[in-house]
Write a protein that holds these residues in place. Structure first.
Motif, PDB file in Angstrom:
ATOM      1  N   ARG A   1      -5.675 -11.743   0.399  1.00  0.00           N
ATOM      2  CA  ARG A   1      -6.720 -11.590   1.414  1.00  0.00           C
ATOM      3  C   ARG A   1      -6.641 -10.243   2.122  1.00  0.00           C
ATOM      4  O   ARG A   1      -7.629  -9.718   2.605  1.00  0.00           O
ATOM      5  CB  ARG A   1      -6.628 -12.733   2.428  1.00  0.00           C
ATOM      6  N   ALA A   2      -5.414  -9.681   2.206  1.00  0.00           N
ATOM      7  CA  ALA A   2      -5.232  -8.440   2.963  1.00  0.00           C
ATOM      8  C   ALA A   2      -5.256  -7.221   2.049  1.00  0.00           C
ATOM      9  O   ALA A   2      -5.179  -6.087   2.502  1.00  0.00           O
ATOM     10  CB  ALA A   2      -3.904  -8.507   3.706  1.00  0.00           C
ATOM     11  N   ARG A   3      -5.375  -7.452   0.726  1.00  0.00           N
ATOM     12  CA  ARG A   3      -5.133  -6.375  -0.231  1.00  0.00           C
ATOM     13  C   ARG A   3      -6.153  -5.239  -0.111  1.00  0.00           C
ATOM     14  O   ARG A   3      -5.796  -4.068  -0.143  1.00  0.00           O
ATOM     15  CB  ARG A   3      -5.131  -6.950  -1.651  1.00  0.00           C
ATOM     16  N   GLY A   4      -7.431  -5.630   0.043  1.00  0.00           N
ATOM     17  CA  GLY A   4      -8.478  -4.612   0.109  1.00  0.00           C
ATOM     18  C   GLY A   4      -8.241  -3.679   1.274  1.00  0.00           C
ATOM     19  O   GLY A   4      -8.258  -2.454   1.132  1.00  0.00           O
ATOM     20  N   ARG A   5      -7.959  -4.277   2.448  1.00  0.00           N
ATOM     21  CA  ARG A   5      -7.765  -3.442   3.631  1.00  0.00           C
ATOM     22  C   ARG A   5      -6.488  -2.602   3.508  1.00  0.00           C
ATOM     23  O   ARG A   5      -6.447  -1.436   3.912  1.00  0.00           O
ATOM     24  CB  ARG A   5      -7.742  -4.301   4.885  1.00  0.00           C
ATOM     25  N   ALA A   6      -5.443  -3.192   2.928  1.00  0.00           N
ATOM     26  CA  ALA A   6      -4.179  -2.459   2.773  1.00  0.00           C
ATOM     27  C   ALA A   6      -4.374  -1.253   1.853  1.00  0.00           C
ATOM     28  O   ALA A   6      -3.838  -0.169   2.092  1.00  0.00           O
ATOM     29  CB  ALA A   6      -3.109  -3.387   2.206  1.00  0.00           C
ATOM     30  N   LEU A   7      -5.173  -1.437   0.819  1.00  0.00           N
ATOM     31  CA  LEU A   7      -5.424  -0.351  -0.131  1.00  0.00           C
ATOM     32  C   LEU A   7      -6.192   0.785   0.557  1.00  0.00           C
ATOM     33  O   LEU A   7      -5.861   1.971   0.393  1.00  0.00           O
ATOM     34  CB  LEU A   7      -6.221  -0.913  -1.310  1.00  0.00           C
ATOM     35  N   GLN A   8      -7.181   0.404   1.342  1.00  0.00           N
ATOM     36  CA  GLN A   8      -7.945   1.430   2.062  1.00  0.00           C
ATOM     37  C   GLN A   8      -7.037   2.189   3.034  1.00  0.00           C
ATOM     38  O   GLN A   8      -7.086   3.418   3.127  1.00  0.00           O
ATOM     39  CB  GLN A   8      -9.105   0.788   2.827  1.00  0.00           C
ATOM     40  N   ALA A   9      -6.174   1.458   3.742  1.00  0.00           N
ATOM     41  CA  ALA A   9      -5.291   2.110   4.727  1.00  0.00           C
ATOM     42  C   ALA A   9      -4.328   3.058   4.024  1.00  0.00           C
ATOM     43  O   ALA A   9      -4.074   4.176   4.489  1.00  0.00           O
ATOM     44  CB  ALA A   9      -4.529   1.054   5.513  1.00  0.00           C
ATOM     45  N   ALA A  10      -3.815   2.642   2.860  1.00  0.00           N
ATOM     46  CA  ALA A  10      -2.850   3.481   2.154  1.00  0.00           C
ATOM     47  C   ALA A  10      -3.517   4.752   1.639  1.00  0.00           C
ATOM     48  O   ALA A  10      -2.942   5.841   1.680  1.00  0.00           O
ATOM     49  CB  ALA A  10      -2.228   2.692   1.011  1.00  0.00           C
ATOM     50  N   LEU A  11      -4.762   4.613   1.161  1.00  0.00           N
ATOM     51  CA  LEU A  11      -5.494   5.793   0.677  1.00  0.00           C
ATOM     52  C   LEU A  11      -5.785   6.743   1.841  1.00  0.00           C
ATOM     53  O   LEU A  11      -5.610   7.964   1.733  1.00  0.00           O
ATOM     54  CB  LEU A  11      -6.827   5.353   0.056  1.00  0.00           C
ATOM     55  N   ARG A  12      -6.224   6.157   2.947  1.00  0.00           N
ATOM     56  CA  ARG A  12      -6.544   6.966   4.129  1.00  0.00           C
ATOM     57  C   ARG A  12      -5.305   7.735   4.569  1.00  0.00           C
ATOM     58  O   ARG A  12      -5.351   8.935   4.843  1.00  0.00           O
ATOM     59  CB  ARG A  12      -7.028   6.025   5.244  1.00  0.00           C
ATOM     60  N   ASP A  13      -4.158   7.043   4.619  1.00  0.00           N
ATOM     61  CA  ASP A  13      -2.901   7.694   5.019  1.00  0.00           C
ATOM     62  C   ASP A  13      -2.539   8.829   4.088  1.00  0.00           C
ATOM     63  O   ASP A  13      -2.083   9.885   4.515  1.00  0.00           O
ATOM     64  CB  ASP A  13      -1.745   6.679   4.966  1.00  0.00           C
ATOM     65  N   ALA A  14      -2.746   8.581   2.783  1.00  0.00           N
ATOM     66  CA  ALA A  14      -2.377   9.606   1.800  1.00  0.00           C
ATOM     67  C   ALA A  14      -3.217  10.862   2.003  1.00  0.00           C
ATOM     68  O   ALA A  14      -2.737  11.985   1.849  1.00  0.00           O
ATOM     69  CB  ALA A  14      -2.548   9.053   0.388  1.00  0.00           C
ATOM     70  N   VAL A  15      -4.491  10.676   2.377  1.00  0.00           N
ATOM     71  CA  VAL A  15      -5.350  11.842   2.614  1.00  0.00           C
ATOM     72  C   VAL A  15      -4.940  12.523   3.923  1.00  0.00           C
ATOM     73  O   VAL A  15      -4.738  13.735   3.981  1.00  0.00           O
ATOM     74  CB  VAL A  15      -6.841  11.418   2.676  1.00  0.00           C
ATOM     75  N   ARG A  16      -4.747  11.704   4.975  1.00  0.00           N
ATOM     76  CA  ARG A  16      -4.405  12.276   6.287  1.00  0.00           C
ATOM     77  C   ARG A  16      -3.107  13.054   6.252  1.00  0.00           C
ATOM     78  O   ARG A  16      -2.959  14.085   6.870  1.00  0.00           O
ATOM     79  CB  ARG A  16      -4.235  11.132   7.290  1.00  0.00           C
ATOM     80  N   SER A  17      -2.145  12.530   5.524  1.00  0.00           N
ATOM     81  CA  SER A  17      -0.827  13.162   5.533  1.00  0.00           C
ATOM     82  C   SER A  17      -0.780  14.379   4.624  1.00  0.00           C
ATOM     83  O   SER A  17       0.189  15.111   4.616  1.00  0.00           O
ATOM     84  CB  SER A  17       0.221  12.160   5.055  1.00  0.00           C
ATOM     85  N   GLY A  18      -1.839  14.586   3.850  1.00  0.00           N
ATOM     86  CA  GLY A  18      -1.864  15.744   2.965  1.00  0.00           C
ATOM     87  C   GLY A  18      -1.234  15.472   1.603  1.00  0.00           C
ATOM     88  O   GLY A  18      -1.187  16.341   0.737  1.00  0.00           O
TER      89      GLY A  18
END
Ligand code: PLP
Length: 464
Positions: free
Chosen positions: A15-32
């Motif tokens: 149930r949480a997978r979609g949101r977790a995936l989005q957060a991880a992608l967002r973090d990867a972009v933000r952190s460079g």
């Protein structure tokens, strides 16, 4: 970038997978870590590497595009947007990684994220609604007739066993089947059984608990060697003929016949542990040994590799001479297997859900096996990889230049990579070539992590 940073999100609860995936992608972009202009893999490729549905990846791409982190080109393709400025990392982000586990190739576990939760929940609801009251009483110690009938059909069809529902005992896994057989054999006077060497340490422990010692017997290219068996004096032997654990040898037709000849001449028994018999990749299924002589072979298997070991559900087909003793031991051990679990699994088999699950696992595991074999060939040139036609693990014999084995294991362990050496399953010492000989489990590892794990393993050796 290695997509492994997204893997923890991919194994979040459904149930949480979609949101977790989005957060991880967002973090990867933000952190460079994902630099502006980086092209992302196609949703199909990323979904397959992460072992998630393609819909989840598409949704994550769309959401992050809407937020401005990603942009999509006019044709196909998605890139990291140039609008994002990576934040300067905090000092703690620069600290070296904690020495955690970076790759796990320990054999024995399937991919637990493939557990069919939706179908299981539907079956559970249906069973609770339909189960007759009387089925909630103490069950027949052999199991609910409905499940034994379903299993008889399944095992005859898939594994070629001679499946009489009257001779099936529903158990809590191969482990309990082994324990019951050990007690039954002990009651008939057996104080020793033969086991394959190398073989499963579980067999040894379970027989020992029943007061039966194990006699390790060597293998050759066709399976358990017959001459040492004949001279050992044992009258029962435990085998894994479809895909020997751990070497992966499939017993030859000749060896199967010889084993049965031996059992008949000794008034003895062969125990067939069909622990991963459902998974065949590029050869026709080898039918169970039990099908050739159900009065000499006790056959056992479970859902541990196809659904989940935590279900603790398996079966034992028992020869007539051992049947009464085994059923009595089952009764005195636990008064029978939980009835609801049995009814649920019966429904699962009857409606074709179990076949669907096996096909799904088969597809996933074949891809993982191919990935592992390719990665080993790429990063460890000259490696001999065997036992690959079936099962959930392979044997990799590395050239001597990667040895000695102890140093290899120290290096990989220090680098956070868990592997098992073939020697860890052996009673007899192997005096041959000193190159590392490994048992590598792959079923529980998504393809991207397999590739990374093998690369890290090679790197760990190169760095040392
Ligand atoms: C060869 C072998 N047999 C039996 C078992 C135990 O299986 P179960 O979970 O069905 O008790 C294992 C578990 O990993 C195994 O490797």
């Amino acid at each position: 970038m290695a997509w492994e940073v997204l893997l923890p999100a991919a194994s979040a609860p459904a149930r949480a997978r979609g949101r977790a995936l989005q957060a991880a992608l967002r973090d990867a972009v933000r952190s460079g870590r994902l630099a502006p202009g980086t092209r992302l893999p196609s949703s199909r490729d990323l979904a397959s590497d992460l072992g998630v549905s393609r819909g989840l990846v598409t949704e994550a791409y769309e959401q992050l595009t809407a937020e401005g982190y990603l942009r999509s080109g006019r044709g196909a393709g998605t890139w990291v947007s140039g609008a994002v400025r990576a934040a300067r990392p905090h000092a703690r982000d620069l600290a070296p990684h904690a020495p955690g586990l970076r790759a796990d190739f320990v054999p024995g576990t399937p991919d637990l994220s493939l557990f069919p939760r939706t179908a299981w929940a539907a079956a559970q609801r249906a069973v609770l609604t339909d189960l007759p009251h009387e089925d909630l009483g103490y069950p027949d110690p052999r199991g609910l007739p409905r499940l034994r009938t379903a299993l008889a059909g399944l095992l005859a069809r898939r594994r070629g066993v001679v499946a009489d529902p009257e001779r099936i005992v529903v158990v809590s896994g191969v482990a309990q089947a082994t324990a019951l057989l050990a007690l039954a054999l002990h009651a008939r006077g057996a104080r020793a059984v033969g086991v394959e060497d190398p073989g499963s340490p579980r067999h040894t422990a379970l027989y020992a608990a029943a007061g039966v010692t194990v006699v390790p017997l060597p293998l050759d290219d066709e399976g358990l060697a017959v001459q040492p068996l004949r001279s050992s004096g044992v009258r029962a032997v435990v085998t894994t003929p479809a895909h020997q654990f751990p070497t992966g040898i499939a017993y030859s037709a000749r060896r199967r016949a010889e084993l049965l000849d031996w059992a008949r001449s000794e008034d003895g028994f062969v125990v067939e542990d069909d622990y991963d018999g459902d998974f065949r990749y590029d050869r026709a299924p080898v039918g169970a040994l039990q099908g050739l002589d159900p009065e000499r072979v006790a056959y056992t298997g479970s859902v541990s590799k196809s659904l989940a070991p935590g279900l603790r559900l398996g079966w034992l087909l028992v020869p007539g001479a051992l049947a009464e003793e085994v059923v009595e031991r089952k009764r005195t051990t636990d008064l029978g297997h939980p009835a609801l679990d049995q009814a649920l699994f019966a429904r699962f088999v009857e409606r074709g859900d179990y076949d669907r699950q096996l096909r799904r696992c088969q597809r996933a595991y074949r891809e993982r096996r191919d990935t592992l074999v390719d990665a080993l060939r790429e990063h460890f040139p000259g490696a001999q990889v065997s036992g690959i036609a079936a099962g959930l693990h392979v044997i990799a014999e590395l050239p001597a230049r990667y040895g000695p084995q102890e140093r290899f294991l120290e290096r990989t362990s220090a680098a956070g990579i868990e592997v098992r050496a073939l020697a860890q399953y052996a009673h007899a010492r192997d005096e041959r070539d000193p190159g590392p000989r490994l048992v590598l489990g792959y079923a529980h590892v998504p393809p991207a992590r397999i590739r990374d794990g093998v690369r890290l393993m090679a790197q760990a050796l190169a760095d040392g």
